[in-house]
Design a protein around this motif. Sequence first.
Motif, PDB file in Angstrom:
ATOM      1  N   ALA A 549       0.826  -1.208   0.000  1.00 15.02           N
ATOM      2  CA  ALA A 549       0.000   0.000   0.000  1.00 15.02           C
ATOM      3  C   ALA A 549       0.864   1.263   0.000  1.00 15.02           C
ATOM      4  O   ALA A 549       0.548   2.247  -0.692  1.00 15.02           O
ATOM      5  CB  ALA A 549      -0.921  -0.021   1.217  1.00 15.02           C
ATOM      6  N   VAL A 550       1.971   1.245   0.740  1.00 14.22           N
ATOM      7  CA  VAL A 550       2.843   2.420   0.783  1.00 14.22           C
ATOM      8  C   VAL A 550       3.452   2.687  -0.583  1.00 14.22           C
ATOM      9  O   VAL A 550       3.513   3.841  -1.043  1.00 14.22           O
ATOM     10  CB  VAL A 550       3.937   2.219   1.849  1.00 14.22           C
ATOM     11  CG1 VAL A 550       5.000   3.302   1.743  1.00 14.22           C
ATOM     12  CG2 VAL A 550       3.328   2.232   3.239  1.00 14.22           C
ATOM     13  N   LEU A 551       3.892   1.639  -1.254  1.00 11.64           N
ATOM     14  CA  LEU A 551       4.446   1.816  -2.597  1.00 11.64           C
ATOM     15  C   LEU A 551       3.392   2.370  -3.552  1.00 11.64           C
ATOM     16  O   LEU A 551       3.688   3.210  -4.405  1.00 11.64           O
ATOM     17  CB  LEU A 551       4.978   0.486  -3.115  1.00 11.64           C
ATOM     18  CG  LEU A 551       6.298   0.000  -2.506  1.00 11.64           C
ATOM     19  CD1 LEU A 551       6.614  -1.402  -2.999  1.00 11.64           C
ATOM     20  CD2 LEU A 551       7.435   0.954  -2.841  1.00 11.64           C
ATOM     21  N   ALA A 552       2.156   1.898  -3.424  1.00 10.49           N
ATOM     22  CA  ALA A 552       1.089   2.390  -4.292  1.00 10.49           C
ATOM     23  C   ALA A 552       0.858   3.878  -4.084  1.00 10.49           C
ATOM     24  O   ALA A 552       0.656   4.638  -5.045  1.00 10.49           O
ATOM     25  CB  ALA A 552      -0.188   1.602  -4.037  1.00 10.49           C
ATOM     26  N   ARG A 560       6.239   8.965 -13.524  1.00 12.31           N
ATOM     27  CA  ARG A 560       5.078   8.390 -14.217  1.00 12.31           C
ATOM     28  C   ARG A 560       3.827   8.583 -13.367  1.00 12.31           C
ATOM     29  O   ARG A 560       3.001   7.684 -13.228  1.00 12.31           O
ATOM     30  CB  ARG A 560       5.318   6.909 -14.503  1.00 12.31           C
ATOM     31  CG  ARG A 560       6.433   6.649 -15.503  1.00 12.31           C
ATOM     32  CD  ARG A 560       6.610   5.173 -15.764  1.00 12.31           C
ATOM     33  NE  ARG A 560       5.371   4.579 -16.241  1.00 12.31           N
ATOM     34  CZ  ARG A 560       5.151   3.270 -16.288  1.00 12.31           C
ATOM     35  NH1 ARG A 560       6.069   2.428 -15.866  1.00 12.31           N
ATOM     36  NH2 ARG A 560       4.008   2.806 -16.741  1.00 12.31           N
ATOM     37  N   TRP A 561       3.661   9.767 -12.847  1.00 14.99           N
ATOM     38  CA  TRP A 561       2.556  10.035 -11.928  1.00 14.99           C
ATOM     39  C   TRP A 561       1.192   9.980 -12.622  1.00 14.99           C
ATOM     40  O   TRP A 561       0.180   9.723 -11.978  1.00 14.99           O
ATOM     41  CB  TRP A 561       2.746  11.398 -11.257  1.00 14.99           C
ATOM     42  CG  TRP A 561       2.749  12.544 -12.221  1.00 14.99           C
ATOM     43  CD1 TRP A 561       3.809  13.073 -12.877  1.00 14.99           C
ATOM     44  CD2 TRP A 561       1.614  13.293 -12.655  1.00 14.99           C
ATOM     45  NE1 TRP A 561       3.427  14.108 -13.690  1.00 14.99           N
ATOM     46  CE2 TRP A 561       2.074  14.267 -13.569  1.00 14.99           C
ATOM     47  CE3 TRP A 561       0.251  13.247 -12.358  1.00 14.99           C
ATOM     48  CZ2 TRP A 561       1.223  15.178 -14.179  1.00 14.99           C
ATOM     49  CZ3 TRP A 561      -0.597  14.153 -12.977  1.00 14.99           C
ATOM     50  CH2 TRP A 561      -0.112  15.096 -13.867  1.00 14.99           C
ATOM     51  N   VAL A 562       1.149  10.211 -13.938  1.00 17.92           N
ATOM     52  CA  VAL A 562      -0.133  10.184 -14.638  1.00 17.92           C
ATOM     53  C   VAL A 562      -0.701   8.765 -14.625  1.00 17.92           C
ATOM     54  O   VAL A 562      -1.863   8.529 -14.246  1.00 17.92           O
ATOM     55  CB  VAL A 562       0.025  10.687 -16.084  1.00 17.92           C
ATOM     56  CG1 VAL A 562      -1.289  10.525 -16.845  1.00 17.92           C
ATOM     57  CG2 VAL A 562       0.467  12.134 -16.092  1.00 17.92           C
ATOM     58  N   ALA A 563       0.119   7.779 -15.049  1.00 19.14           N
ATOM     59  CA  ALA A 563      -0.336   6.389 -15.025  1.00 19.14           C
ATOM     60  C   ALA A 563      -0.596   5.929 -13.603  1.00 19.14           C
ATOM     61  O   ALA A 563      -1.561   5.205 -13.336  1.00 19.14           O
ATOM     62  CB  ALA A 563       0.697   5.491 -15.703  1.00 19.14           C
ATOM     63  N   ALA A 564       0.251   6.343 -12.680  1.00 17.48           N
ATOM     64  CA  ALA A 564       0.054   5.951 -11.284  1.00 17.48           C
ATOM     65  C   ALA A 564      -1.262   6.508 -10.738  1.00 17.48           C
ATOM     66  O   ALA A 564      -1.982   5.814 -10.005  1.00 17.48           O
ATOM     67  CB  ALA A 564       1.224   6.439 -10.441  1.00 17.48           C
ATOM     68  N   SER A 565      -1.576   7.748 -11.089  1.00 13.38           N
ATOM     69  CA  SER A 565      -2.833   8.337 -10.614  1.00 13.38           C
ATOM     70  C   SER A 565      -4.036   7.580 -11.155  1.00 13.38           C
ATOM     71  O   SER A 565      -5.024   7.362 -10.439  1.00 13.38           O
ATOM     72  CB  SER A 565      -2.906   9.804 -11.032  1.00 13.38           C
ATOM     73  OG  SER A 565      -1.833  10.548 -10.476  1.00 13.38           O
ATOM     74  N   ALA A 566      -3.955   7.157 -12.420  1.00 12.83           N
ATOM     75  CA  ALA A 566      -5.053   6.376 -12.989  1.00 12.83           C
ATOM     76  C   ALA A 566      -5.232   5.064 -12.233  1.00 12.83           C
ATOM     77  O   ALA A 566      -6.362   4.638 -11.946  1.00 12.83           O
ATOM     78  CB  ALA A 566      -4.792   6.109 -14.468  1.00 12.83           C
ATOM     79  N   LEU A 567      -4.135   4.416 -11.882  1.00 13.99           N
ATOM     80  CA  LEU A 567      -4.225   3.156 -11.137  1.00 13.99           C
ATOM     81  C   LEU A 567      -4.746   3.394  -9.723  1.00 13.99           C
ATOM     82  O   LEU A 567      -5.492   2.571  -9.176  1.00 13.99           O
ATOM     83  CB  LEU A 567      -2.850   2.484 -11.095  1.00 13.99           C
ATOM     84  CG  LEU A 567      -2.387   1.907 -12.438  1.00 13.99           C
ATOM     85  CD1 LEU A 567      -0.904   1.579 -12.404  1.00 13.99           C
ATOM     86  CD2 LEU A 567      -3.199   0.667 -12.780  1.00 13.99           C
ATOM     87  N   GLY A 611      -0.605  -2.483  -9.566  1.00 10.69           N
ATOM     88  CA  GLY A 611      -0.051  -1.721 -10.681  1.00 10.69           C
ATOM     89  C   GLY A 611       0.676  -0.472 -10.217  1.00 10.69           C
ATOM     90  O   GLY A 611       1.780  -0.162 -10.704  1.00 10.69           O
ATOM     91  N   ALA A 612       0.086   0.252  -9.269  1.00 10.79           N
ATOM     92  CA  ALA A 612       0.738   1.473  -8.773  1.00 10.79           C
ATOM     93  C   ALA A 612       2.025   1.137  -8.023  1.00 10.79           C
ATOM     94  O   ALA A 612       3.033   1.851  -8.140  1.00 10.79           O
ATOM     95  CB  ALA A 612      -0.225   2.232  -7.868  1.00 10.79           C
ATOM     96  N   ALA A 613       2.039   0.057  -7.251  1.00 10.31           N
ATOM     97  CA  ALA A 613       3.255  -0.344  -6.536  1.00 10.31           C
ATOM     98  C   ALA A 613       4.368  -0.709  -7.515  1.00 10.31           C
ATOM     99  O   ALA A 613       5.545  -0.389  -7.289  1.00 10.31           O
ATOM    100  CB  ALA A 613       2.950  -1.519  -5.616  1.00 10.31           C
TER     101      ALA A 613
END
Length: 860
Positions: A549-552, A560-567, A611-613
């Motif tokens: 959860a922390v990594l996410a 790559r914050w755009v893809a991470a935000s979507a996830l 995916g976000a992690a």
Amino acid sequence: MWLLAQDTAPDPDALVRLAGALELSPSLVVAAPKLVAWDERDMILSLGVSMNRYGGTVELAAGELDQGQHDGDSDVLGTDVRGVLVRRDAWTSLGGLDPALGGADEGLDLGVRARLAGALVSVVPAARVAVAGDGVAAMARGRRRARRRAFATRTAQLHRRLAYAPALAVPLHWLSFLPLALWRTLLHLVTKMPYRVLPEWGATLLVMARMAAVARARRRIRTVRTVGWSRLAPLRVSRAEMRLRWEGDGADPEAPVRPELRFFTGGGAWTVLGALAVSAALFAPLLAWPVLGGGALVPLRANVAQLWQDAAWGARPLGLDAVGPADPFSALVALIGTLSPGDPSRAFVVLWVLALPLAVLGGWFAATRVTDSALLRITAALAWALAPTFLASLVEGRPAGVLLHLLLPWLFFAASVAHRSWAPAGAASVLLVAVLACAPSLAPAVVVLWSAALVVVALVAGRGVARVVWLLVPSIVVFAPLVWTQVRTGNPWGLLADPGVPYAGAEVSADPLGRALLAAGFPTSDPGGWATLTGGPVWWVGLLVAPLAVLAVLSVLTPRWVAASALVVIAVSGLATAFAAVGIAVSFDHAVPVPLWPGAGLSLAWVGVVGAAVIALDAGIVGRASALRPIGALLVLGTLLVAVAPALTAQIQGAGAGRSVLTNGPVSTLPAFVAAEGRGSTGVGTIVLDPRADGLRVDVVWGGSATLSGQSTVRSTRTTPTAADTELAALAADLVTPSADDVVSRLAARGIGFVLLESAPAGEDDVIRGARLGAATSLDQRDLLDPVGATSRGDLWRVNTALQPRASLDEHQSNLQRLVAAGSIGVIVVALLLAVPTAASRRVARRTPRIVGPTPGGSR
């Protein structure tokens, strides 16, 4: 006659060169210039037009860079109509342009008629005319006008086919148009050009209805024709030439952007094989079981035909006289059962054994949309297979939950690139139907995510909007009968009910502790099986998910914050679904409410969290600290493995240890005598009586068993009795009342041939035992009931009077059944045709990165 339009700009010497060509040869009646692009004068747009053997238009030099390679060409079959110079007397005798062509192929048709009149048609490459192509002459360019061009082109082609055909062949061509339109519709879908489907049918119907225009065109040809059609053959494009053109169009001069998948060399295959070995060690004993039982698992039908009968709209296999839509989940069950046609129930036994490696496989491919790192792909695959909600579904016997978790990574894999091409859009639309069939409670989250994707694609890549819109179309069509039924009966909330057998299990409660467990990813009150194993406090188990959860959360701080935000949005949507579902009951097991399964939302949330992690480990660690990447991956997997270890090994301990509810069988939920009678048909009914503290439970089972594909959320979510429910209650009450007469004849009139008084459950009190004995006594006293005896399922009686067949569907219901089947099958076939990869779609895929979202160094 010089044919110009407002978007044509001839060179100063164009007319002189065209007129000079006409003066050189009296037999030359049409001279055409070289058409070049308005804004790129070195790009050839048209320099002669021909036809293939089917009458289709073939441009001879369109789209080529003008290097003088065609300056020696002259003799052609036809030309583009823009800029041509035509002799006045020939224009009059030929009748000018054919208005029925609708703006397409006008120069080609004029050239064909001139050739049949014994005249010549030539191109004059030295005469250049620049054209903008805004649609006043010929057809407009641009993707927004693609449907208009497709309609005009197909109209002209079909019109010319009837105009050029021999008289005896015209009726045959006319009759072939509708089957040909159907065939070309399939081709348009397979070749990923669905925008041509409606123009295809529109053009076909227009030409079929416009026979007067065909007659005028044929009369115009007949008036001027002096030579045979064989004179045109040398100017047609042969099949060999067409093949060379297709191969040339398919060449990709650019080096592929996309790297190799590296499933085998990158360790993906070995990871799947390792998961298969672990699964074999944990679940291999299940292969000796003919049927998987326990939890929400019940047998399947004895043959494939009955499986698909359960999945169709019509008479339901449970209830006295229930007619209506089947749950889409029944079709998914039928599809899986079809994989083992000799013994459909065994398919779910094999599914349980293969579930772990299948989850790893799906997780690995989903990770390819997030990272190119082999290590992180393996990490994501294992993290997906170790999801607490997945293992809880395996241990508790939840087939819908298991299938959902296996399908979600493939949906992410396809839907994340659906805006790029029709192939992934078609595949994602089918996968979305399957996902919603397993978990209708995900529908609100899916609509939210779909709406967000639609807005983003419209703003960033508008060309993919139609593909994103299509994603929901198959689901809307497939679920429409169920939605209509539930809304019409005043029970729209029933649409969220979990499919299959209503089963509560050990779900979390709606108190703060339960919601804390949900936030940690655990859908049951026994997180990971630790409470049963230790018997002590288990609050610490949730902390084991903290590294993931922390990594996410940290992923949104990476480049790559755009893809991470979507996830993260996906994770929040899934978690919100789980929080909303916990404690809410829309379905019932007789009179016992069954809450929604929150694990469906947690599986969706797990997609976003994993995916976000992975993005955090991939893009959040700089090159000099790359050693932290494997350490972080091992920390995540190690803590997850500890968190779910008891659930993962639950089957080794077995149901006796209280850690797994999976059992061997039953082969049927009814006695073996009834199962044998109803094995080949669902026409034999059994009324099942079960006295309980909350009243006499009663049901009717058609065929040899209650089955997984025969369950219905319409039936399990109803809150008011139907007329059939009232009649069934009266039948049950009369059966257990000694004074009631003629009740067995009423059963026979309904097609019910057996009466089963179920065995007493453990811990039954004296009052219920007395009611059960009274019911048995009443049934024994019926002259028209023959006692079969005590069975493992309870006491069984057989109706010994003639049975009336179960009522068949009336004409209206039969028509509705065919309509529902045609709609559902049709939209799925369309989606599957769109999903079929073609050479063109593979070329497009190779030119685009596999990873989705902006990355450092370039846009994805």
